[in-house]
Enzyme design. Structure first.
Site, PDB file in Angstrom:
ATOM      1  CE  LYS A  19      42.195  39.483  52.387  1.00  0.00           C
ATOM      2  NZ  LYS A  19      41.845  40.189  51.144  1.00  0.00           N
ATOM      3  CB  ILE A 444      40.960  37.131  27.180  1.00  0.00           C
ATOM      4  CG1 ILE A 444      40.122  38.044  26.282  1.00  0.00           C
ATOM      5  CG2 ILE A 444      42.246  37.851  27.519  1.00  0.00           C
ATOM      6  CD1 ILE A 444      40.682  38.262  24.884  1.00  0.00           C
ATOM      7  CB  SER A 446      41.374  32.544  32.914  1.00  0.00           C
ATOM      8  OG  SER A 446      40.865  33.856  32.876  1.00  0.00           O
ATOM      9  CG  ASP A 502      49.131  35.730  40.672  1.00  0.00           C
ATOM     10  OD1 ASP A 502      48.319  36.579  41.058  1.00  0.00           O
ATOM     11  OD2 ASP A 502      50.210  36.016  40.120  1.00  0.00           O
ATOM     12  CB  CYS A 529      46.872  42.024  50.698  1.00  0.00           C
ATOM     13  SG  CYS A 529      46.276  43.075  52.022  1.00  0.00           S
ATOM     14  CG  HIS A 655      44.273  40.659  27.028  1.00  0.00           C
ATOM     15  ND1 HIS A 655      43.149  41.158  26.432  1.00  0.00           N
ATOM     16  CD2 HIS A 655      44.095  40.831  28.357  1.00  0.00           C
ATOM     17  CE1 HIS A 655      42.329  41.608  27.364  1.00  0.00           C
ATOM     18  NE2 HIS A 655      42.880  41.423  28.546  1.00  0.00           N
ATOM     19  CD  GLU A 679      39.578  45.517  30.532  1.00  0.00           C
ATOM     20  OE1 GLU A 679      40.349  44.573  30.754  1.00  0.00           O
ATOM     21  OE2 GLU A 679      39.250  46.339  31.375  1.00  0.00           O
ATOM     22  CG  HIS A 708      35.647  43.871  34.214  1.00  0.00           C
ATOM     23  ND1 HIS A 708      35.802  44.121  32.876  1.00  0.00           N
ATOM     24  CD2 HIS A 708      36.880  43.574  34.684  1.00  0.00           C
ATOM     25  CE1 HIS A 708      37.084  44.003  32.545  1.00  0.00           C
ATOM     26  NE2 HIS A 708      37.756  43.667  33.634  1.00  0.00           N
TER      27      HIS A 708
HETATM   28 ZN   LIG Z   1      42.279  42.021  30.498  1.00  0.00          ZN
END
Ligand SMILES: [Zn+2]
Length: 769
Positions: A19, A444, A446, A502, A529, A655, A679, A708
């Protein structure tokens, strides 16, 4: 003797060196030469580990700088023209296909090829993308040959791994605007496999592992019937090619047993006996009289120590039928899906660490099982005794068994899966208490995770600031996002999730029954990862997990606050689950813990609660039929159990990070969530037609812009999008929201985009008074 074999080894290295090297190369901080050198060093290190463990058959060409399917795409020249026209170096062309490439100064701007999940794992592969007149050309120094020779030079005789021609095509698709059925190109592709096999044989390879994992699917007839002629052709090479071990994994192949029967001239067949031990009898019965069975008895998908007693029994059964020389002991699949080694875990407590086995340890397990069967149990008595002890300790440990949890599960009733009243009654009460306008706006969950948030979290983790200081910081962050949402004039607020690392780990850390590793990384895609938490025992919630932050946010917010939770299936799927109780049991335990959290949020004054289940669909068993029906039943039940403890006036949202519900609609509908956000911003609004066709009555937020990308959608664009949605959805059904969480975005573009979104919603409110 019974030989031992590994189907593939993780590539990242003990400290994720791969990585680090690839990312340094992408950032122009490492030369191409040094990157290639690092790849070579890692390959050699991994071969040595397996050799030292006593493995007889060690894989090569299981290494990839980005993805093994992408390696084949490049090796066979299945490269769309957009990647060839800039004369990139092969490695750059490879990365361009894997992750896209933007070099405005050189006029290069190509997106990546499509990447999708590898069967039901969390690994993603790059999809072979074919043109209508697709031609193939084997690369000059094919990677499997180069890497085989590389190992040979180091004194290690390996078995190269290649993806089979049928799976390579069956996992592919036609390029945009093209209509080719990939499998129709098989005749053109096969000569390259013949050439490759001959080159491998010339280099000294005695056997080759050809993966045909699509055999675990329900296959279309064109794909199913492709196997026999393809392998007759490859088999006809005789001694000009290495002997072929055809490998399947992640499921049973009994439904394709006629295909296996047509492949009896191949040297060996590998099957996954961890996932489907019951297929052993039928598969051995279908083998040719000389054919060898590779028995996958060490789990390549999980982190649990193999139960030697059970695994040896399975191998012995095969040996009784076939004899020792016709059985190979193997991992169930490639070990790609397990972390590198337990040796890097310094903080795991000894009791739990004794239950785990990562890739390095699994290599030793395979060797031990083979030795036990070849030489008899006495030859490995110590290992067998230690293993039996670990199994015993895990089965009887207090950390595995929580009587209170088990008793509570026994008391779960059918009624607990249902809300108090049906949707029409609920929504009427919710409208009264929440007082939302038509076309309500929300996000949504965050908000941007700024550098400052990561710095403070890091300081807190390292003990550089106190819990109180950290809490003050989080409160300040919450105040800020509430102020911003007021300025934006959104209708349902969120607290922004500044405290969450997370979406699964955060909950795992607050639940009993979970364990965490320091270094248990597995490759998700490319250089990315993940470090899944591990479900070690019965799961329970010792204390509220999110109530403090949500309650605080609700207390200072002038508008309804939405609490944010990760659903039971996602918590389970994105962890390493237990292998000693059924996943439905674990999902139900998670559901009960979340049910308590949902009720506590309601008590704390949070009357809108979103429970996310992005992993619901990926858990779908690979084949249709009973297994899939059963999964959907317990998966839907666990969501309902988690969310049905509240009053009618409390609104449950969920969601989903996808919009193609055609094959999945009834499961989504069965969740009975009051509001669903999906989405849909990049997809055709026509997909929403399924909600009309099925007369879906509940509320929907299809996502009015794509988060995105940093691009800011104009107000007009969003209005057009909403107008499009209104062709399918009723105005009183429609919520206005972005298509996913805003964690990865910057504040500047977030504010601009949300301003346009709120204005668009207000415009429609004026149109539908
Ligand atoms: Zn989503």
């Amino acid at each position: 003797m019974v030989q031992s074999s590994i189907l593939g080894f993780p590539r990242m290295g003990a400290n994720r060196e791969l990585k680090k090297a690839t990312e340094a190369y992408w950032a122009d901080k490492l030369s191409q030469e040094d990157l290639l050198k690092e790849g070579k060093r890692l390959r050699l290190e991994h071969w040595k580990i397996q050799k030292d463990a006593g493995i007889d058959i060690i894989p090569s060409n299981d290494f990839a700088f980005y993805d093994q399917v992408l390696d084949h795409i490049q090796m066979f020249g299945v490269i769309p023209e957009r990647y060839t026209k800039n004369n990139l170096a092969p490695i750059d062309q490879y990365f361009a296909m894997g992750r896209g490439l933007q070099k405005p100064d050189q006029g290069i701007d190509v997106p990546s090829l499509e990447m999708v999940k590898w069967f039901d794992s969390n690994y993603h592969y790059v999809k072979p993308t074919l043109q209508d007149n697709q031609t193939f050309k084997l690369s000059e120094n094919p990677k499997p040959v180069v890497e085989f020779k590389e190992a040979k030079e180091a004194g290690i005789n390996t078995r190269p791994v290649i993806l089979g021609p049928v799976s390579f095509l069956a996992l592919g698709k036609a390029d945009r605007g093209q209509s080719i059925e990939p499998i129709s190109a098989l005749d053109k592709l096969l000569p390259l496999y013949e050439d490759l096999l001959k080159q491998l044989k010339a280099a000294g390879a005695e056997t080759v592992q050809i993966d045909e994992p699509v055999l675990v699917f329900d296959l279309q007839s064109e794909i199913k019937s492709a196997f026999k002629p393809a392998y007759e052709k490859l088999g006809a090479l005789g001694s000009a090619a290495p002997k072929i071990v055809l490998a399947t994994y992640f499921g049973d192949v009994v439904h394709n047993i006629d295909v296996l029967k047509s492949l009896q001239s191949l040297y060996a067949i590998h099957i996954d006996l961890v996932r489907n031990p019951e297929q052993l009898d039928e598969v051995t019965a279908a083998l040719g009289s000389q054919q060898v069975l590779s028995a996958g008895v060490v789990d390549g998908r999980n982190i649990w120590k193999t139960n030697f007693k059970k695994a040896i029994e399975v191998v012995e059964t095969a040996v009784q039928k076939l004899g020792k020389d016709r059985v190979i002991v193997a991992t169930s699949s490639s070990l790609l899906h397990t972390p590198h080694s337990l040796d890097s875990e310094k903080k795991l407590d000894a009791e739990i660490a004794d239950w785990f086995s990562f890739a390095v340890q699994k290599a030793s397990e395979v060797a031990t099982i083979a030795k036990a069967v070849t030489d008899g149990p006495a030859a490995v008595r110590e290992q067998l005794e230690a293993n039996a002890k670990s199994m015993q300790s895990r089965a009887s440990s207090k950390r595995t068994n929580n009587q209170t949890v088990k008793e509570r599960q026994q008391k779960v009733t059918e009624q607990m899966h249902n809300r108090l009243a049906p949707f029409p009654t609920r929504i009427a009460e919710q409208e009264k208490s929440l007082k939302l306008p038509k076309f309500p706006t929300t996000t949504i969950g965050s908000f941007p995770q700024t550098k400052e948030i990561r710095i403070q979290r890091n300081k807190f983790t390292k003990g550089e600031i106190t819990a109180e200081e950290y809490e003050k910081f989080i409160e300040k962050e919450i105040q800020d996002v509430i102020k911003i949402q007021e300025e934006l004039d959104l209708d349902v607020f969120v607290h922004g999730e500044p405290e969450r690392n997370d979406m699964v780990q955060y909950f795992g850390e607050r639940l009993d029954g979970y364990a965490f590793t320091q270094n248990g990384w597995v490759q998700s895609y490319g250089s990315r990862c993940v470090r899944p938490p591990i479900v070690v025992g019965d799961i329970s919630r010792p204390a509220p997990m999110t109530v403090k932050e949500s309650k605080y946010a609700a207390s200072i917010s002038p508008r309804p606050m939405k609490g944010m939770l990760t659903g039971p299936i996602t918590c389970l799927r994105w962890s390493f689950p237990r292998d000693d109780v059924h996943q439905s049991v674990q999902a139900q335990q998670l559901a009960l813990a979340l049910r308590d959290e949902v009720v506590d949020l309601e008590k704390a004054g949070v009357y809108v609660i979103q429970v996310d289940e992005p992993a619901l669909r990926e858990g779908l068993p690979l084949r249709s039929g009973k297994e899939r029906t059963d999964y959907l039943k317990w998966a839907v039940d666990s969501f309902r159990l988690a969310t049905s403890g509240v009053q009618n006036g409390t609104q449950i949202h969920s969601h989903f990070c996808y919009s193609e519900f055609q094959d999945f609609f009834y499961a989504i509908a069965a969740l009975d969530a009051d509001v669903l956000s999906i989405e849909n911003s990049k997809s055709d609004a026509k997909l929403l037609k399924v909600f009309v066709d099925e007369a879906y009555p509940r509320h929907i937020g299809p996502g009015v812009y794509d988060i995105h990308s940093p691009r800011i959608p104009s107000e007009q664009e969003i209005k057009d999008r909403i107008a499009e949605m209104l062709k399918y959805l009723k105005p009183e059904q429609l919520w206005i929201d972005p298509d996913c969480g805003l964690k990865t975005r910057q504040w500047k573009e977030t504010k601009a985009a949300l301003t346009n979104m709120v204005n668009a919603a207000k415009y429609f409110r004026s149109q539908y008074p």
